[in-house]
Design an enzyme around this catalytic site. Structure first.
Site, PDB file in Angstrom:
ATOM      1  N   LYS A  10       1.591  -2.378   5.167  1.00 12.33           N
ATOM      2  CA  LYS A  10       0.572  -2.057   4.162  1.00 12.33           C
ATOM      3  C   LYS A  10      -0.713  -1.696   4.898  1.00 12.33           C
ATOM      4  O   LYS A  10      -1.180  -2.449   5.751  1.00 12.33           O
ATOM      5  CB  LYS A  10       0.310  -3.261   3.247  1.00 12.33           C
ATOM      6  CG  LYS A  10      -0.859  -3.068   2.278  1.00 12.33           C
ATOM      7  CD  LYS A  10      -1.354  -4.382   1.718  1.00 12.33           C
ATOM      8  CE  LYS A  10      -2.047  -5.231   2.753  1.00 12.33           C
ATOM      9  NZ  LYS A  10      -3.390  -4.720   3.144  1.00 12.33           N
ATOM     10  N   ALA A  94      -1.961  -9.116  11.552  1.00 16.42           N
ATOM     11  CA  ALA A  94      -2.423  -7.845  12.103  1.00 16.42           C
ATOM     12  C   ALA A  94      -3.208  -6.993  11.123  1.00 16.42           C
ATOM     13  O   ALA A  94      -3.592  -5.868  11.448  1.00 16.42           O
ATOM     14  CB  ALA A  94      -1.222  -7.046  12.622  1.00 16.42           C
ATOM     15  N   ASP A 128      -2.036 -10.248  -1.231  1.00 13.60           N
ATOM     16  CA  ASP A 128      -1.471  -8.921  -0.991  1.00 13.60           C
ATOM     17  C   ASP A 128      -0.072  -8.744  -1.560  1.00 13.60           C
ATOM     18  O   ASP A 128       0.463  -7.626  -1.528  1.00 13.60           O
ATOM     19  CB  ASP A 128      -1.423  -8.641   0.514  1.00 13.60           C
ATOM     20  CG  ASP A 128      -2.772  -8.225   1.082  1.00 13.60           C
ATOM     21  OD1 ASP A 128      -3.659  -7.851   0.296  1.00 13.60           O
ATOM     22  OD2 ASP A 128      -2.933  -8.280   2.318  1.00 13.60           O
TER      23      ASP A 128
END
Length: 274
Positions: A10, A94, A128
């Site tokens: 994403k 990340a 998310d």
């Protein structure tokens, strides 16, 4: 139709921090796209719910209930059975939603295997996860729970680079100087080709980039390297440390990725974002 077990990276093409709630959670306005690279989940029958992890980024990834894949399975069905194998290709922590995308893939895959619908409320697993449930270009707002399609975004050739450092999302938000920044325009434009998209995205921001740079100066090195490789726009994704460079052609992205791959400590991959 997407493979339900595919968990793509994403990428936040924009990330505007527009406010802060009384409970401390920040409000966001973000244009999100998904890469054609990611992790992958496989399901096999078993007499209890279990998880194993393999692949180039498997080191250190837990296989117990602290993993979002296991949390998603138990949230969907506390008595569900089956063994999940996670092929981990994305770096962890990340800024590219790896764990959330894995959880969304687990929900899609297990709902099919168990013959169940995924109920409302997936945001309970992580901010998310809602946007990762449908991995196509979307606008994400609120604290991540409000998502809407962004069909006007064309496929974008890109290079993703992670310098191999962990950046703490809570620390990045804590270092954010201002939370009440303007969001994107109400109606997103039709970004019909990479050149138009890059021009418009250049008017937007990632408000977490500046505080992340203070915590991890190596991010600046990545952004500079991407710019030097010919990227038309460089930006950090999410809370970092992964950065993206946007290109007008796939060939240009492939060439840049080949050059950047000479750094042995960096994770580098060309991709198409859509």
């Amino acid at each position: 139709m997407i493979d339900p077990g595919f968990a793509p990276a994403k990428v936040n093409l924009t990330l505007h921090v527009t406010g802060k709630r009384a409970d401390g959670y920040h409000l966001l306005d973000s244009l999100v796209a998904f890469a054609d690279v990611g992790d992958h989940l496989r399901y096999d029958p078993a007499d209890h719910l279990g998880l194993s992890v393999e692949g180039p980024m498997a080191a250190g990834v837990p296989v117990d209930d602290s993993n979002l894949v296991m949390k998603a399975g138990r949230w969907l069905n506390a008595s569900g059975r089956g063994h999940l194998t996670l092929h981990k290709a994305l770096p962890a922590a990340a800024g590219i939603g790896g764990g959330s995308s894995d959880a969304a893939a687990a929900l899609r895959l297990l709902s099919r295997e168990w013959g169940m619908d995924v109920p409302q409320g997936v945001a309970a697993l992580g901010a998310d996860v809602p946007v990762c449930m449908t991995p196509t270009a979307q606008r994400m707002s609120g604290v991540g729970e409000i998502v809407s399609p962004a069909p006007g975004l064309c496929p974008l050739p890109a290079v993703l680079v992670n310098p191999g450092v962990d950046v703490s999302t809570p620390q990045v938000f804590a270092a954010l100087g201002r939370a009440d920044n303007p969001g994107m325009m109400n109606d997103l434009p039709i970004l019909r080709n990479p050149r138009v998209a890059i021009e418009w995205l250049g008017t937007c921001r990632n408000d977490l980039e500046t505080p992340a740079l203070e915590l991890a100066p190596v991010i600046a090195e990545v952004l500079d390297a991407l710019a030097a490789s010919g990227a038309k726009l460089v930006r950090m994704s999410g809370s970092g440390a992964t950065c993206l460079g946007l290109f007008e052609t796939i060939d240009a992205a492939d060439c840049a990725a080949a050059d950047l791959s000479h750094n042995p400590n960096w994770w580098v991959t060309p991709t198409i974002l859509s």
